[in-house]
Structure formats: C-alpha cells, structure tokens
Design a protein around this motif. Structure first.
Motif, PDB file in Angstrom:
ATOM      1  N   THR A 235      59.327  46.421  95.665  1.00 11.20           N
ATOM      2  CA  THR A 235      59.600  45.037  96.065  1.00 11.20           C
ATOM      3  C   THR A 235      58.410  44.140  95.730  1.00 11.20           C
ATOM      4  OG1 THR A 235      61.129  45.714  97.790  1.00 11.20           O
ATOM      5  CG2 THR A 235      60.180  43.517  97.995  1.00 11.20           C
ATOM      6  N   ASN A 236      57.209  44.584  96.036  1.00  8.08           N
ATOM      7  CA  ASN A 236      56.017  43.791  95.752  1.00  8.08           C
ATOM      8  C   ASN A 236      55.919  43.477  94.263  1.00  8.08           C
ATOM      9  OD1 ASN A 236      53.316  42.604  96.150  1.00  8.08           O
ATOM     10  ND2 ASN A 236      52.631  44.438  95.081  1.00  8.08           N
ATOM     11  N   VAL A 237      56.064  44.503  93.433  1.00  8.18           N
ATOM     12  CA  VAL A 237      55.881  44.291  91.996  1.00  8.18           C
ATOM     13  C   VAL A 237      57.068  43.534  91.399  1.00  8.18           C
ATOM     14  CG1 VAL A 237      55.545  45.424  89.764  1.00  8.18           C
ATOM     15  CG2 VAL A 237      54.388  46.309  91.801  1.00  8.18           C
ATOM     16  N   SER A 238      58.281  43.945  91.711  1.00  9.11           N
ATOM     17  CA  SER A 238      59.442  43.342  91.045  1.00  9.11           C
ATOM     18  C   SER A 238      59.682  41.893  91.468  1.00  9.11           C
ATOM     19  CB  SER A 238      60.703  44.174  91.292  1.00  9.11           C
ATOM     20  OG  SER A 238      61.117  44.074  92.632  1.00  9.11           O
ATOM     21  N   GLU A 239      59.223  41.505  92.642  1.00  5.79           N
ATOM     22  CA  GLU A 239      59.472  40.151  93.114  1.00  5.79           C
ATOM     23  C   GLU A 239      58.289  39.200  92.909  1.00  5.79           C
ATOM     24  OE1 GLU A 239      60.925  40.361  97.132  1.00  5.79           O
ATOM     25  OE2 GLU A 239      62.763  41.391  96.507  1.00  5.79           O
ATOM     26  N   ARG A 240      57.072  39.732  92.798  1.00  5.68           N
ATOM     27  CA  ARG A 240      55.884  38.882  92.711  1.00  5.68           C
ATOM     28  C   ARG A 240      55.239  38.842  91.334  1.00  5.68           C
ATOM     29  NH1 ARG A 240      51.889  40.814  94.441  1.00  5.68           N
ATOM     30  NH2 ARG A 240      50.645  38.967  94.281  1.00  5.68           N
ATOM     31  N   VAL A 241      55.568  39.827  90.499  1.00 10.91           N
ATOM     32  CA  VAL A 241      54.855  39.981  89.236  1.00 10.91           C
ATOM     33  C   VAL A 241      55.875  40.102  88.104  1.00 10.91           C
ATOM     34  CG1 VAL A 241      53.169  41.400  88.005  1.00 10.91           C
ATOM     35  CG2 VAL A 241      53.036  41.226  90.493  1.00 10.91           C
ATOM     36  N   ASP A 242      55.650  39.364  87.025  1.00  8.21           N
ATOM     37  CA  ASP A 242      56.441  39.578  85.815  1.00  8.21           C
ATOM     38  C   ASP A 242      55.806  40.744  85.065  1.00  8.21           C
ATOM     39  OD1 ASP A 242      58.396  37.589  86.038  1.00  8.21           O
ATOM     40  OD2 ASP A 242      57.116  36.060  85.124  1.00  8.21           O
TER      41      ASP A 242
ATOM     42  N   MET B 283      52.681  51.853  78.805  1.00  7.39           N
ATOM     43  CA  MET B 283      51.783  50.713  78.865  1.00  7.39           C
ATOM     44  C   MET B 283      52.531  49.624  79.617  1.00  7.39           C
ATOM     45  SD  MET B 283      49.664  48.639  75.965  1.00  7.39           S
ATOM     46  CE  MET B 283      50.926  47.500  75.444  1.00  7.39           C
ATOM     47  N   ALA B 284      51.851  48.974  80.530  1.00 12.47           N
ATOM     48  CA  ALA B 284      52.487  47.935  81.334  1.00 12.47           C
ATOM     49  C   ALA B 284      51.619  46.680  81.337  1.00 12.47           C
ATOM     50  CB  ALA B 284      52.699  48.419  82.760  1.00 12.47           C
ATOM     51  N   VAL B 285      52.271  45.545  81.127  1.00 18.18           N
ATOM     52  CA  VAL B 285      51.593  44.255  81.193  1.00 18.18           C
ATOM     53  C   VAL B 285      52.141  43.538  82.424  1.00 18.18           C
ATOM     54  CG1 VAL B 285      51.115  42.081  80.012  1.00 18.18           C
ATOM     55  CG2 VAL B 285      51.439  44.192  78.679  1.00 18.18           C
ATOM     56  N   HIS B 286      51.236  43.043  83.268  1.00 17.82           N
ATOM     57  CA  HIS B 286      51.601  42.387  84.521  1.00 17.82           C
ATOM     58  C   HIS B 286      50.989  40.986  84.540  1.00 17.82           C
ATOM     59  CE1 HIS B 286      50.948  46.719  85.125  1.00 17.82           C
ATOM     60  NE2 HIS B 286      51.973  46.685  85.944  1.00 17.82           N
ATOM     61  N   CYS B 287      51.753  40.009  85.011  1.00 14.61           N
ATOM     62  CA  CYS B 287      51.207  38.669  85.216  1.00 14.61           C
ATOM     63  C   CYS B 287      51.933  38.016  86.393  1.00 14.61           C
ATOM     64  CB  CYS B 287      51.304  37.812  83.956  1.00 14.61           C
ATOM     65  SG  CYS B 287      52.969  37.555  83.355  1.00 14.61           S
ATOM     66  N   ILE B 288      51.332  36.982  86.933  1.00 14.24           N
ATOM     67  CA  ILE B 288      51.934  36.276  88.053  1.00 14.24           C
ATOM     68  C   ILE B 288      53.262  35.677  87.599  1.00 14.24           C
ATOM     69  CG2 ILE B 288      51.654  34.329  89.654  1.00 14.24           C
ATOM     70  CD1 ILE B 288      49.805  36.738  90.206  1.00 14.24           C
ATOM     71  N   VAL B 289      54.260  35.746  88.453  1.00 14.85           N
ATOM     72  CA  VAL B 289      55.603  35.266  88.120  1.00 14.85           C
ATOM     73  C   VAL B 289      55.545  33.870  87.506  1.00 14.85           C
ATOM     74  CG1 VAL B 289      57.825  34.544  89.099  1.00 14.85           C
ATOM     75  CG2 VAL B 289      56.789  36.667  89.839  1.00 14.85           C
TER      76      VAL B 289
END
Length: 164
Positions: free
Chosen positions: A71-78, A103-109
């Motif tokens: 929930t934290n990752v899928s809702e807060r992070v693209d 490999m995963a790239v994460h950024c603020i929604v």
C-alpha cells in the motif's frame, strides 16, 4: 500514481500458458501490481501465507505484505520494475523455483516526468522465489526473497509518512 492505459487483467486471454511461463507470469503480475497500483494483480500473484524478505523488510502473510509494504509503495510512489534473466525450475507438478534480476525506479507520485530533475531512488536486486500451483490452476508466489545489490538516489522516497 501513473496509469498507462488499461492494464491487462490477471487472467490473460488465449491458450493456457506452460507451467514455466505461468510461474514467470506470477512474478510479472506481482511487480506490475505495484507499478499499476492494482491489488487484483497482487492477490492473483501471491498466496495468502506468502513470506517475503524484500529490501530488508520481512512480511509474513498477504495482509502484512499488503499493509506494511504494498500500500505504501503502490499509492505513494510511481514505480517501474524491470525483471530480467528469469530462470524457472518446475520441481514437481505443484512446486517451482524462480530466480531473476530486478531493477526498480521509484519517484514521488506525479513528479517523475513532470519534474525531469526530480529526485528518484533506483535499485538493483537478485530475487529467489518459490511458487506453488493452487486449486484454480494458477501459479502463485509463496516465498519471495531479495538480495539488494545497489541503490542510488534518495532512499527517503520509500519511507512511509510519519503518523501523528
């Protein structure tokens, strides 16, 4: 959360997948569930008693995985996850093992493309997973373990907001 068109459903149209392809598809569904913020894909890809040790966070069971991490990752992070070098061993009619690199790239929604120089957190990891064939004929992940090799950027992106 970025939505790119209409995501494919958990159950794909067409002829059935081979067991090896179906195990790989469980991995793809698990990570697509995060990238697309699609709980149907998550539920279709892991067992209720799934055990995960991913990025140094241990979860025991679907509810804990969903509530503590997903929930934290899928809702807060693209995110965009790239899975490669996948190898699947079908050990019995109902058990399999799979390894792959991710490999995963994460950024603020909403900030990743809108602000081209926005802060991101990128990781590279190896995964070892166990899969089982369930009653419905689906392959699902029962154990997921990662060995994170590297990370770059701002790790704080991944932290849940503090509750007050």
């Amino acid at each position: 959360m970025v939505q790119n068109g209409t995501p494919l459903p958990a159950k794909l149209a067409g002829p059935p997948l081979s067991d090896r392809d179906a195990v790989a598809d469980a991995c793809f569904r698990a990570f697509a569930s995060i990238d697309q913020s699609n709980e149907e894909l998550l539920k279709s890809s892991v067992t209720d008693d799934v055990y995960t040790d991913i990025a140094f966070k241990v979860c025991d069971g679907y509810d804990e995985l969903r509530n503590k991490v997903w929930t934290n990752v899928s809702e807060r992070v693209d995110t965009v996850h790239y899975l490669t070098n996948m190898r699947v061993s079908i050990d019995t009619e109902t058990t399999a093992r799979v390894t792959f690199c991710a490999m995963a790239v994460h950024c603020i929604v909403g900030k990743g493309y809108e602000e081209l120089d926005s802060t991101k957190f990128t990781t590279g990891a190896f995964y070892n997973c166990d899969a089982v064939k369930v009653e419905e004929g689906w392959w699902k992940l029962k154990v997921m373990k990662s060995t994170h090799i590297w990370g770059t950027g701002d790790r704080a992106i991944m932290k849940p907001p503090r509750e007050e």
